[in-house]
Design a protein around this motif. Structure first.
Motif, mmCIF file in Angstrom:
data_model
loop_
_atom_site.group_PDB
_atom_site.id
_atom_site.type_symbol
_atom_site.label_atom_id
_atom_site.label_comp_id
_atom_site.label_asym_id
_atom_site.label_seq_id
_atom_site.Cartn_x
_atom_site.Cartn_y
_atom_site.Cartn_z
ATOM 1 N N THR A 185 0.839 -1.196 0.000
ATOM 2 C CA THR A 185 0.000 0.000 0.000
ATOM 3 C C THR A 185 0.872 1.243 0.000
ATOM 4 O O THR A 185 2.076 1.164 0.270
ATOM 5 N N GLN A 197 -11.075 -10.231 1.665
ATOM 6 C CA GLN A 197 -10.644 -8.830 1.637
ATOM 7 C C GLN A 197 -10.928 -8.288 0.237
ATOM 8 O O GLN A 197 -10.564 -8.909 -0.760
ATOM 9 N N VAL A 212 -10.103 1.675 1.246
ATOM 10 C CA VAL A 212 -9.176 1.888 2.354
ATOM 11 C C VAL A 212 -7.944 2.673 1.899
ATOM 12 O O VAL A 212 -7.713 3.800 2.337
ATOM 13 N N VAL A 239 -15.478 -3.298 4.198
ATOM 14 C CA VAL A 239 -14.377 -2.343 4.359
ATOM 15 C C VAL A 239 -13.800 -2.464 5.767
ATOM 16 O O VAL A 239 -12.581 -2.517 5.983
ATOM 17 N N ARG A 240 -14.711 -2.574 6.722
ATOM 18 C CA ARG A 240 -14.291 -2.643 8.109
ATOM 19 C C ARG A 240 -13.451 -3.892 8.385
ATOM 20 O O ARG A 240 -12.394 -3.834 8.995
ATOM 21 N N THR A 242 -11.854 -5.748 6.215
ATOM 22 C CA THR A 242 -10.597 -5.726 5.474
ATOM 23 C C THR A 242 -9.577 -4.822 6.151
ATOM 24 O O THR A 242 -8.430 -5.204 6.361
ATOM 25 N N ARG A 243 -10.008 -3.633 6.537
ATOM 26 C CA ARG A 243 -9.024 -2.697 7.088
ATOM 27 C C ARG A 243 -8.567 -3.141 8.473
ATOM 28 O O ARG A 243 -7.419 -2.906 8.854
ATOM 29 N N LYS A 244 -9.457 -3.830 9.198
ATOM 30 C CA LYS A 244 -9.031 -4.346 10.501
ATOM 31 C C LYS A 244 -7.982 -5.432 10.319
ATOM 32 O O LYS A 244 -6.966 -5.462 11.006
ATOM 33 N N LEU A 248 -5.124 -1.165 8.846
ATOM 34 C CA LEU A 248 -5.086 0.169 8.242
ATOM 35 C C LEU A 248 -6.314 0.960 8.689
ATOM 36 O O LEU A 248 -7.344 0.390 9.012
ATOM 37 N N SER A 249 -6.196 2.271 8.701
ATOM 38 C CA SER A 249 -7.349 3.100 8.982
ATOM 39 C C SER A 249 -7.127 4.445 8.308
ATOM 40 O O SER A 249 -6.097 5.075 8.507
ATOM 41 N N THR A 250 -8.068 4.833 7.450
ATOM 42 C CA THR A 250 -7.885 6.069 6.689
ATOM 43 C C THR A 250 -9.159 6.895 6.718
ATOM 44 O O THR A 250 -10.207 6.426 7.163
ATOM 45 N N SER A 253 -11.683 4.909 4.721
ATOM 46 C CA SER A 253 -12.316 3.754 5.375
ATOM 47 C C SER A 253 -13.247 4.220 6.493
ATOM 48 O O SER A 253 -14.305 3.642 6.709
#
Lengths: 682, 340
Positions: A185, A197, A212, A239-240, A242-244, A248-250, A253
């Protein structure tokens, strides 16, 4: 959600200042969390509740201001945002469609759109955009990236710009990752992807984590000439997840997790094109939009009845008011029998039933207009009763006995005073080693309290739940623990016996407490390894084990950092308060005087006093009102293995006085009976 | 035989000279007793001519009455003097320390909980409790949490196994009550809750909550406001007002955050309310119809309200306690500062 006040003024004409708008938003359910001056403008920090993703944009908050402030007026920008920033090429894929393709292979992506740009300018964005981004707490990076962020701030729709020339295909496939796929990423982290994901892929491989973060290889750089700009809608749960999983957290997201308006996807691409043109004067070439919207769904109308609205809010609103409030929030409202038929807008997935609409009406009408009314109608029994009243009584008895109440953590570490018979349990995700277990006993907690308060006179109790693995899973049990150390009464200048903590002092507290609750205790030798092996007892209530009392085991005292003359007790409060109390029948009170006779005996120390007490009671019969042990002596003059006991007998008859001779006869019967236990008169 | 006057004078002098109540008792016997001197004069009455007898008798009795009166008077005086001497001997310093009997103190959280119980009990709410070691079902699912809600994260919630967790909110009692009872009902609970948080002055992983709810015909936001107003005035003072602000909790619709006008400054702004005039106490709202329906309660007929608040917040506010960690550390220097 942070934004400079000037951005709100782009959308709304209002006479209110920033602080007043902050208050207005607070009362609309968007709490003002902070207000500060940054680079010459007032920046508002607004807390948006998780059900209101539409509030994560200046446009969305402007809508709330317009709904609440009847004097505010929408600007031309607001009107165009409502019309989704129409462009002449709307509905025409043009060269974008000829050059690239979009395929959606998962239901987790209801909509995906993109627009192609060629000959995009390099360099930084204009100062005013950079400043507004900084005010909103974002870092300016480059013109293209800044514009995606700026549009997201305005409209709430995350955008992602791919360097078109780095995409294989160029082809966009939205799908779940395949086993073994990897993606680096744009923060530079390489991720091993797992099925489930959601990814944006080109013809060959994943190029972005959907909703994300983009990939490093395809990100726009100062060398980028051509761009594919993505604007899409992704399912919040995916999304939640996958990012968990990827850690990642943006900003993107965060918004997708709380829902983004699926109908605003193309509007964001158009607004980006509009802003880009304003900045570069039309130097870049803008191509059409590919728009795939497999997840389009008809919005279901929700019926609002005026009667229920007024009943639940507890105030009178009119149908006109309801219609006005809901329209201002962007709802399509038509009149229906007894109320309204309301189609919620695409950005309000939280509105699914009537009570959701009633909240909207109440919110815009103003909760400050709700009156205070006390409930009427049938009232069931109030207050504290049943076992809860008995728990209060139990605590009350311990307070009266002189014990101070402590309240400790249930999440604990490991202690030598943990319940040795319990299989301990604890959270799978403890915060720290000293909170890794649920307490199996209150004694470690009392020990902590004792250590914290040092070598003072301490008489403490705690009531609370303890936890352990039971036969069919984890269980909790209410217990009461007692800790005694030192003297019961404070030292006083007039000397008197202050009473010391020993086994019998704590036993007395337990006896008195149970008696207070109308219960009787039976006592037998105990075998709790935490306690002194020969100075402890089990307490039975209603024939069932209900606790232990004892001096601490000296080795345990040393391990636990406690004085070895402290005394402990732990009772099963659930059992005690649930033990039925025998109903008490009144007994007439004799008006005749009592007489006392004392018996002093020598008896083996191995004869339990409970046995002696029972034999005395049986031998004396009904006339024995009370008996008590008033002296115990051993040592000089007393044979080894024996002790001398002095027992007082209080005798009373009903309807007649004792003669000396009659009283002596009772005493003699007692002495004879005790002789059969091996006692000799002293 | 001595004359009445002589005997009376002798008696009067002796009484005046008596220095103790004991001496007076003796004088009383000597002069007025059956064998007493004055009484003895009456025996001579036989020798008098008949016409003098009544007069003589009257004179003796009058003299006896005067002597008796003098004795009584002298006795009162002596008693006064004797008492005065005794009280002087028995004087103590009442400012010296009393002998304190040790009466246990309730913990400040218990004292707060007991006040809340009295107020809500008085408003007709029944006190019940439910487990701290709760099922996922009651803590989240039954409370209308959507699957995948962030509060269910291990980051926020302590899980014991797949089904069991440490309840994150006392609201978890609602499903257990709805399952067993039918409306009308008014229930509240006070208990311990857990969140996976690092500990500092204002955060803890363990704290205490009140949860209060009712379901009946026609229950409205106005009833919620009325109940909260009454509760707040009983707890914080008769001038306190309640304010609602929209907020979101999965288990209420409409959902509000409620605040009380600051009882310390009356709403003009002070350190306790951080200048705002309002103190936020907790969340509230009407019980979500999805929850009532899930338990077979007819939402056309019944509605309900619910509110929650933190127990620690109350003593923190009223005693100015600035660090949450004090509550469960059991330092007696802390605990003994507050009345039971």
């Amino acid at each position: 959600m942070k934004f400079p006040f000037a951005m709100l003024r782009d959308f709304v004409e209002t006479r209110l200042g920033p602080a007043e708008v902050g208050d207005l938003l607070t009362m609309a359910g968007f709490e003002l969390e902070g207000i500060e001056q940054v680079e010459g403008d007032t920046v508002l920090d607004i807390k948006v509740t998780p059900n209101r993703g539409d509030g994560l944009s200046v446009f969305g908050l402007s809508r709330e201001v317009l709904a609440k402030d009847a004097e505010a007026r929408p600007t031309e920008l607001y009107e165009r945002a409502c019309r989704r920033f129409p462009m002449p090429d709307d509905g025409d894929e043009g060269e974008t469609g000829a050059f690239a393709s979009v395929t959606i292979e998962t239901e987790d992506c209801p909509r995906y759109a993109c627009r192609m740009f060629r000959n995009v300018p390099q360099g930084d964005s204009p100062e005013w955009i950079q400043r507004r981004l900084r005010q909103a707490g974002m870092r300016p990076i480059s013109l293209l990236v800044d514009l995606t962020n700026y549009v997201m701030l305005e409209l709430g729709q995350p955008l992602h710009a791919f360097d078109l020339d780095t995409l294989a295909g160029p082809e966009i496939v939205v799908r779940h990752a395949r086993p073994g796929e990897r993606l680096t990423t744009l923060d530079g982290t390489e991720h091993e992807l797992a099925p489930g994901q959601m990814m944006i892929c080109d013809a060959e491989k994943p190029v972005a984590v959907a909703g994300v973060m983009g990939g490093l290889e395809t990100e726009v750089t100062p060398a980028t000439m051509n761009v594919l700009l993505e604007s899409a809608n992704f399912r919040n749960t995916t999304v939640r997840r996958t990012r968990k999983q990827l850690g990642l957290s943006t900003e993107a997201s965060y918004r997708f997790e709380r829902s983004v308006d699926p109908d605003g996807v193309v509007a964001a691409l158009n607004r980006f094109a509009e802003l880009l043109e304003a900045v570069d004067g039309g130097a870049s070439r803008v191509f059409g939009v590919i728009d795939r919207y497999p997840g389009r769904s008809d919005r279901q109308p929700v019926r609002l009845t005026l009667a229920r609205t007024c009943r639940l809010l507890g105030l009178d609103v009119t149908l006109d008011q309801c219609r006005s409030y809901l329209s201002r929030l962007g709802m399509e409202v038509t009149e229906a029998e007894g109320g309204l038929l309301v189609v919620p807008p695409s950005w309000r997935p939280d509105i699914v039933r009537e009570d959701d609409l009633i909240e909207e009406v109440g919110r815009v009408h103003g909760y400050e207009r709700i009156p205070e009314v006390l409930p009427q109608g049938s009232t069931p029994q109030g207050g504290v009763s049943g076992v809860y009243a008995r728990i209060d009584l139990l605590k009350d008895a311990l307070l009266r006995a002189g014990c101070t109440q402590v309240v400790s953590h249930s999440l604990v570490g490991t202690s030598p005073l943990d319940d040795p018979s319990a299989e301990r349990i604890g959270p799978k995700n403890p915060v720290s080693a000293d909170a890794a277990w649920l307490r199996s006993s209150l004694l470690p907690c009392l020990a902590d309290a004792a250590r914290r308060n040092g070598a003072k006179d301490l008489w403490l109790f705690e009531e609370g739940r303890t936890f352990a693995m039971g036969p069919s899973g984890p269980e909790e049990r209410r217990r009461v623990g007692i800790y005694a150390q030192g003297t019961l009464l404070p030292d006083h200048w007039r000397k008197s016996d202050p009473g010391r903590a020993d086994f019998f002092a704590v036993k007395g507290i337990v006896e008195e407490t149970l008696s207070f609750l109308g219960l009787e205790a039976e006592w037998s030798a105990g075998s709790d390894p935490r306690l002194h092996p020969t100075r402890q007892a089990s307490v039975l209530v209603g024939g069932e084990l209900a606790g232990v009392v004892g001096a601490i085991h000296p080795d345990v005292a040393q391990d636990a950092g406690l004085p070895d003359d402290c005394v402990l007790a732990e009772l099963d409060a659930d059992r005690i308060v649930r033990t039925p109390v025998e109903p008490r029948r009144f007994r007439a009170v004799s008006r005749n005087p009592a007489v006392r006779r004392d018996v002093a005996i020598l008896i083996g120390k191995d004869v339990p006093y409970a046995v002696i007490e029972r034999v005395v009671a049986e031998a004396a019969g009904d006339v024995l009102e009370r008996q008590w042990l008033f002296d115990v002596f051993e040592g000089q003059g007393i044979p080894e293995g024996k002790h001398s006991l002095a027992i007082a007998l209080q005798l009373r008859k009903f309807g007649g006085n004792f003669t000396d001779e009659e009283a002596n006869q009772v005493r003699d019967r007692v002495v004879e009976a005790l002789a059969r236990l091996g006692a000799t008169l002293r | 035989m001595p004359s009445i006057e002589t005997v009376e004078r002798e008696a009067m002098e002796a009484v005046a000279a008596a220095s103790s109540t004991q001496e007076l008792r003796e004088l009383e016997i000597r002069f007025l007793g059956k064998q007493g001197v004055l009484t003895g004069l009456l025996r001579a009455i036989g020798q008098l001519p008949p016409e003098e007898k009544p007069r003589f008798g009257q004179q003796v009795n009058a003299a006896k009455a005067r002597v008796q009166a003098a004795i009584d008077e002298r006795e009162r005086e002596l008693k006064r003097l004797e008492n005065a001497a005794r009280f002087e001997r028995e004087r103590i310093d009442p400012t010296m320390p009393g002998r304190r009997w040790r009466v246990g103190r309730r913990h400040v959280l218990q004292a707060t909980a007991d006040r809340i119980k009295a107020v809500l009990g008085g408003l007709g709410f029944e006190y019940l409790e439910s487990p701290e070691l709760e099922l996922f079902r009651y803590n989240f699912e039954a409370l209308n949490y959507p699957p995948d809600h962030p509060a269910m994260d291990e980051q926020d919630t302590f899980y014991i196994d797949d089904q069991h967790l440490l309840r994150t909110q006392c609201t978890a009692i609602q499903g257990r009550v709805f399952e067993r009872r039918k409306p009308p009902l008014r229930v509240f609970t006070i208990g311990r809750t857990y969140r996976n948080e690092n500990v500092d002055r204002t955060h803890g992983h363990t704290f205490h909550q009140v949860d209060c709810f009712m379901v009946d015909e026609g229950v409205s936001m106005a009833h919620l406001k009325g109940t909260l107003g009454q509760f707040a005035r009983s707890m914080f003072g008769s001038d306190v007002r309640v304010r609602f602000r929209p907020d979101f909790f999965p288990f209420v619709e409409p959902g509000v955050d409620y605040a009380i006008s600051c009882p310390f400054c009356g709403g003009s702004g002070c350190a306790v309310c951080k200048g705002s005039g309002w103190i936020e106490l907790g969340g509230a709202g009407l019980v979500h119809p999805n929850i009532l329906e899930a338990y077979g309660i007819d939402t056309d007929r019944y509605s309900g309200f619910a509110f929650g608040l933190g127990v620690e917040r109350i003593p923190m506010m009223s005693h100015g306690i600035d660090d949450l960690r004090h509550f469960l550390e059991n330092d007696l220097r802390f605990l003994e500062q507050f009345p039971s």
